[in-house]
Write a protein that holds these residues in place. Sequence first.
Motif, PDB file in Angstrom:
ATOM      1  N   UNK A 198       0.811  -1.201   0.000  1.00  0.00           N
ATOM      2  CA  UNK A 198       0.000   0.000   0.000  1.00  0.00           C
ATOM      3  C   UNK A 198       0.857   1.269   0.000  1.00  0.00           C
ATOM      4  N   UNK A 199       1.986   1.240   0.737  1.00  0.00           N
ATOM      5  CA  UNK A 199       2.852   2.417   0.786  1.00  0.00           C
ATOM      6  C   UNK A 199       3.447   2.766  -0.584  1.00  0.00           C
ATOM      7  N   UNK A 200       3.891   1.772  -1.353  1.00  0.00           N
ATOM      8  CA  UNK A 200       4.428   2.153  -2.668  1.00  0.00           C
ATOM      9  C   UNK A 200       3.401   2.843  -3.563  1.00  0.00           C
ATOM     10  N   UNK A 201       2.156   2.458  -3.450  1.00  0.00           N
ATOM     11  CA  UNK A 201       1.109   3.102  -4.249  1.00  0.00           C
ATOM     12  C   UNK A 201       0.924   4.556  -3.805  1.00  0.00           C
ATOM     13  N   UNK A 202       0.943   4.804  -2.489  1.00  0.00           N
ATOM     14  CA  UNK A 202       0.791   6.175  -1.978  1.00  0.00           C
ATOM     15  C   UNK A 202       1.985   7.049  -2.388  1.00  0.00           C
ATOM     16  N   UNK A 203       3.203   6.487  -2.308  1.00  0.00           N
ATOM     17  CA  UNK A 203       4.383   7.264  -2.703  1.00  0.00           C
ATOM     18  C   UNK A 203       4.367   7.574  -4.200  1.00  0.00           C
ATOM     19  N   UNK A 204       3.942   6.648  -5.008  1.00  0.00           N
ATOM     20  CA  UNK A 204       3.859   6.892  -6.453  1.00  0.00           C
ATOM     21  C   UNK A 204       2.821   7.966  -6.746  1.00  0.00           C
ATOM     22  N   UNK A 205       1.704   7.927  -6.060  1.00  0.00           N
ATOM     23  CA  UNK A 205       0.668   8.946  -6.246  1.00  0.00           C
ATOM     24  C   UNK A 205       1.165  10.314  -5.771  1.00  0.00           C
ATOM     25  N   UNK A 231       4.276  11.328  -5.687  1.00  0.00           N
ATOM     26  CA  UNK A 231       5.253  11.799  -6.665  1.00  0.00           C
ATOM     27  C   UNK A 231       4.571  12.341  -7.914  1.00  0.00           C
ATOM     28  N   UNK A 232       3.520  11.685  -8.335  1.00  0.00           N
ATOM     29  CA  UNK A 232       2.829  12.087  -9.554  1.00  0.00           C
ATOM     30  C   UNK A 232       2.091  13.409  -9.373  1.00  0.00           C
ATOM     31  N   UNK A 233       1.446  13.555  -8.236  1.00  0.00           N
ATOM     32  CA  UNK A 233       0.613  14.745  -8.002  1.00  0.00           C
ATOM     33  C   UNK A 233       1.286  15.768  -7.092  1.00  0.00           C
ATOM     34  N   UNK A 234       2.604  15.726  -6.949  1.00  0.00           N
ATOM     35  CA  UNK A 234       3.328  16.644  -6.058  1.00  0.00           C
ATOM     36  C   UNK A 234       3.123  18.112  -6.433  1.00  0.00           C
ATOM     37  N   UNK A 235       3.207  18.498  -7.714  1.00  0.00           N
ATOM     38  CA  UNK A 235       2.998  19.918  -8.022  1.00  0.00           C
ATOM     39  C   UNK A 235       1.594  20.405  -7.670  1.00  0.00           C
ATOM     40  N   UNK A 245      -0.618  24.749  -3.878  1.00  0.00           N
ATOM     41  CA  UNK A 245      -1.598  25.381  -2.992  1.00  0.00           C
ATOM     42  C   UNK A 245      -1.098  25.522  -1.555  1.00  0.00           C
ATOM     43  N   UNK A 246      -0.332  24.547  -1.088  1.00  0.00           N
ATOM     44  CA  UNK A 246       0.206  24.642   0.274  1.00  0.00           C
ATOM     45  C   UNK A 246       1.185  25.805   0.357  1.00  0.00           C
ATOM     46  N   UNK A 247       2.082  25.943  -0.615  1.00  0.00           N
ATOM     47  CA  UNK A 247       3.034  27.044  -0.615  1.00  0.00           C
ATOM     48  C   UNK A 247       2.323  28.387  -0.755  1.00  0.00           C
ATOM     49  N   UNK A 248       1.268  28.432  -1.543  1.00  0.00           N
ATOM     50  CA  UNK A 248       0.496  29.665  -1.706  1.00  0.00           C
ATOM     51  C   UNK A 248      -0.146  30.088  -0.391  1.00  0.00           C
ATOM     52  N   UNK A 249      -0.738  29.147   0.317  1.00  0.00           N
ATOM     53  CA  UNK A 249      -1.397  29.452   1.602  1.00  0.00           C
ATOM     54  C   UNK A 249      -0.357  29.888   2.622  1.00  0.00           C
TER      55      UNK A 249
END
Length: 91
Positions: free
Chosen positions: A1-8, A10-14, A19-23
């Motif tokens: 399960x962890x590898x799937x979360x890390x891949x997701x 990495x894919x959706x990091x930007x 939004x976190x940096x903007x806030x």
Amino acid sequence: MWPILWAAARTYAPYITFPVAFVVGAVGYQLEWFIRGNPQPPVEELSILEKREERTLQETAGRDLTQVISLKEKLEFTPKAVLERNRQEKS
């Protein structure tokens, strides 16, 4: 399960970090504005060119600018080592 979360992640990091940096930036900006108060507009100073022009105007205010030294008289004040080769000898 962890590898799937890390891949997701990495894919959706930007899409997550922007939004976190903007806030965080907006909160920091508002907090700094609240602590410092209303910023004062910067005082405009004269540029170096404007200061130079003012100084030359003050220096030439009392002089007669039509009275200039001729080039022949100016040659007497130049060092002889520079112009001695090309200048004719005075007799």
